[in-house]
Design a protein around this motif. Sequence first.
Motif, PDB file in Angstrom:
ATOM      1  N   SER A  71      32.916  36.625  43.119  1.00 57.23           N
ATOM      2  CA  SER A  71      32.300  37.952  43.097  1.00 57.23           C
ATOM      3  C   SER A  71      32.224  38.581  44.484  1.00 57.23           C
ATOM      4  O   SER A  71      32.000  39.775  44.614  1.00 57.23           O
ATOM      5  N   GLU A  72      32.419  37.777  45.522  1.00 52.11           N
ATOM      6  CA  GLU A  72      32.387  38.297  46.889  1.00 52.11           C
ATOM      7  C   GLU A  72      33.694  38.978  47.271  1.00 52.11           C
ATOM      8  O   GLU A  72      33.783  39.630  48.303  1.00 52.11           O
ATOM      9  N   TYR A  73      34.726  38.816  46.438  1.00 53.43           N
ATOM     10  CA  TYR A  73      36.021  39.443  46.692  1.00 53.43           C
ATOM     11  C   TYR A  73      36.140  40.725  45.874  1.00 53.43           C
ATOM     12  O   TYR A  73      35.438  40.929  44.900  1.00 53.43           O
ATOM     13  N   SER A  74      37.060  41.572  46.288  1.00 56.11           N
ATOM     14  CA  SER A  74      37.395  42.761  45.507  1.00 56.11           C
ATOM     15  C   SER A  74      38.847  42.613  45.048  1.00 56.11           C
ATOM     16  O   SER A  74      39.510  41.619  45.352  1.00 56.11           O
ATOM     17  N   LEU A  75      39.345  43.594  44.325  1.00 60.34           N
ATOM     18  CA  LEU A  75      40.729  43.536  43.857  1.00 60.34           C
ATOM     19  C   LEU A  75      41.713  43.519  45.021  1.00 60.34           C
ATOM     20  O   LEU A  75      41.514  44.240  45.990  1.00 60.34           O
ATOM     21  N   PRO A  76      42.756  42.713  44.948  1.00 63.50           N
ATOM     22  CA  PRO A  76      43.054  41.734  43.902  1.00 63.50           C
ATOM     23  C   PRO A  76      42.276  40.437  44.142  1.00 63.50           C
ATOM     24  O   PRO A  76      42.124  39.998  45.284  1.00 63.50           O
ATOM     25  N   TYR A  77      41.790  39.824  43.070  1.00 60.57           N
ATOM     26  CA  TYR A  77      41.037  38.586  43.206  1.00 60.57           C
ATOM     27  C   TYR A  77      41.977  37.418  43.509  1.00 60.57           C
ATOM     28  O   TYR A  77      43.109  37.392  43.020  1.00 60.57           O
ATOM     29  N   PRO A  78      41.530  36.474  44.321  1.00 62.12           N
ATOM     30  CA  PRO A  78      42.399  35.343  44.671  1.00 62.12           C
ATOM     31  C   PRO A  78      42.571  34.388  43.493  1.00 62.12           C
ATOM     32  O   PRO A  78      41.770  34.377  42.556  1.00 62.12           O
ATOM     33  N   GLU A  79      43.614  33.563  43.572  1.00 61.37           N
ATOM     34  CA  GLU A  79      43.824  32.562  42.531  1.00 61.37           C
ATOM     35  C   GLU A  79      42.748  31.482  42.589  1.00 61.37           C
ATOM     36  O   GLU A  79      42.370  30.913  41.565  1.00 61.37           O
ATOM     37  N   GLY A  80      42.266  31.179  43.798  1.00 60.20           N
ATOM     38  CA  GLY A  80      41.225  30.174  43.967  1.00 60.20           C
ATOM     39  C   GLY A  80      40.305  30.542  45.114  1.00 60.20           C
ATOM     40  O   GLY A  80      40.633  31.402  45.941  1.00 60.20           O
ATOM     41  N   GLU A 162      41.853  37.399  35.317  1.00 65.20           N
ATOM     42  CA  GLU A 162      42.313  38.654  34.708  1.00 65.20           C
ATOM     43  C   GLU A 162      41.132  39.457  34.176  1.00 65.20           C
ATOM     44  O   GLU A 162      41.085  40.688  34.294  1.00 65.20           O
ATOM     45  N   SER A 163      40.157  38.749  33.579  1.00 67.33           N
ATOM     46  CA  SER A 163      38.963  39.431  33.073  1.00 67.33           C
ATOM     47  C   SER A 163      38.202  40.107  34.203  1.00 67.33           C
ATOM     48  O   SER A 163      37.697  41.225  34.055  1.00 67.33           O
ATOM     49  N   LEU A 164      38.106  39.418  35.339  1.00 65.22           N
ATOM     50  CA  LEU A 164      37.467  40.023  36.513  1.00 65.22           C
ATOM     51  C   LEU A 164      38.207  41.278  36.947  1.00 65.22           C
ATOM     52  O   LEU A 164      37.592  42.308  37.253  1.00 65.22           O
ATOM     53  N   SER A 165      39.536  41.187  36.969  1.00 67.93           N
ATOM     54  CA  SER A 165      40.347  42.324  37.412  1.00 67.93           C
ATOM     55  C   SER A 165      40.180  43.529  36.503  1.00 67.93           C
ATOM     56  O   SER A 165      40.244  44.673  36.947  1.00 67.93           O
ATOM     57  N   HIS A 166      39.948  43.279  35.213  1.00 66.06           N
ATOM     58  CA  HIS A 166      39.749  44.368  34.253  1.00 66.06           C
ATOM     59  C   HIS A 166      38.280  44.723  34.076  1.00 66.06           C
ATOM     60  O   HIS A 166      37.927  45.506  33.190  1.00 66.06           O
ATOM     61  N   ARG A 167      37.445  44.095  34.905  1.00 64.97           N
ATOM     62  CA  ARG A 167      35.999  44.369  34.924  1.00 64.97           C
ATOM     63  C   ARG A 167      35.311  44.013  33.602  1.00 64.97           C
ATOM     64  O   ARG A 167      34.342  44.660  33.207  1.00 64.97           O
ATOM     65  N   TYR A 168      35.829  42.992  32.910  1.00 64.79           N
ATOM     66  CA  TYR A 168      35.152  42.488  31.711  1.00 64.79           C
ATOM     67  C   TYR A 168      34.083  41.492  32.147  1.00 64.79           C
ATOM     68  O   TYR A 168      34.161  40.295  31.867  1.00 64.79           O
ATOM     69  N   ALA A 169      33.100  41.986  32.854  1.00 64.09           N
ATOM     70  CA  ALA A 169      32.064  41.132  33.435  1.00 64.09           C
ATOM     71  C   ALA A 169      30.883  42.013  33.794  1.00 64.09           C
ATOM     72  O   ALA A 169      30.986  43.242  33.780  1.00 64.09           O
ATOM     73  N   PHE A 170      29.756  41.382  34.091  1.00 67.17           N
ATOM     74  CA  PHE A 170      28.632  42.151  34.607  1.00 67.17           C
ATOM     75  C   PHE A 170      28.020  41.401  35.772  1.00 67.17           C
ATOM     76  O   PHE A 170      28.172  40.190  35.904  1.00 67.17           O
ATOM     77  N   CYS A 171      27.368  42.140  36.657  1.00 65.79           N
ATOM     78  CA  CYS A 171      26.865  41.571  37.893  1.00 65.79           C
ATOM     79  C   CYS A 171      25.390  41.196  37.773  1.00 65.79           C
ATOM     80  O   CYS A 171      24.611  41.915  37.156  1.00 65.79           O
ATOM     81  N   LEU A 172      25.040  40.068  38.356  1.00 71.46           N
ATOM     82  CA  LEU A 172      23.665  39.598  38.382  1.00 71.46           C
ATOM     83  C   LEU A 172      23.289  39.228  39.807  1.00 71.46           C
ATOM     84  O   LEU A 172      24.154  38.943  40.635  1.00 71.46           O
ATOM     85  N   ASN A 173      21.994  39.205  40.071  1.00 71.68           N
ATOM     86  CA  ASN A 173      21.493  38.836  41.382  1.00 71.68           C
ATOM     87  C   ASN A 173      21.441  37.312  41.494  1.00 71.68           C
ATOM     88  O   ASN A 173      20.583  36.666  40.902  1.00 71.68           O
TER      89      ASN A 173
END
Length: 201
Positions: A71-80, A162-173
């Motif tokens: 979550s600390e990265y932005s697009l494109p997300y790393p493989e690892g 891929e889900s992260l890249s398409h923003r199929y996620a939500f952010c939490l503290n």
Amino acid sequence: LCIFNFGFSWCYYFCFDKKITKNAAKHTVSEEIKTPDGTVRKDIILVPHKEYGRPSVLAYKILQATLKKYSEYSLPYPEGVHFTQRELARLIGRSSFGGWDTKKFIKAIMQLKSTEITFSFFFKKTKEWQMLTINIFHETLLKGRGNVITDLVLSLHPRFVESLSHRYAFCLNYDRMDKLEPIGVILFKRLFFYFSNIYSK
């Protein structure tokens, strides 16, 4: 700081009972999937590794740390994502990381790498239900000296990236959840997701 969560129920994947964790038997539960044509009932099938067993409390904490790191990265997300042993120990609430800890960490990481889960979901683009079999960690790389881990690279399965890249996620503290036990984190996520749907506007 934030953490990402994905579409299928983590609660079926993890086991917080030490006695059951050692059990490598296949586990099946049934879940309803809502589609435009009605409700379809499909099985969630969990197949743990015979040697490592079902993902444990420590495995859950390691996954949360991995999601936070992504979550600390932005697009494109790393493989690892890369961790030092001190960084990972801090993120999961450990003050030390010795040889005994290394054995536990390796087992927990291998639980995430080797436990297989099959689950179904509704795919909006094709308007069909789909069944997917997957391991959470696609690849793991551990480095060390002697009996101690010094560095790790943990890679989520490409489907999750891929889900992260398409923003199929939500952010939490993450800091807000950091002091909770894993079962408390799961409850926090479920409540957050439930109320976010109600009060999204």
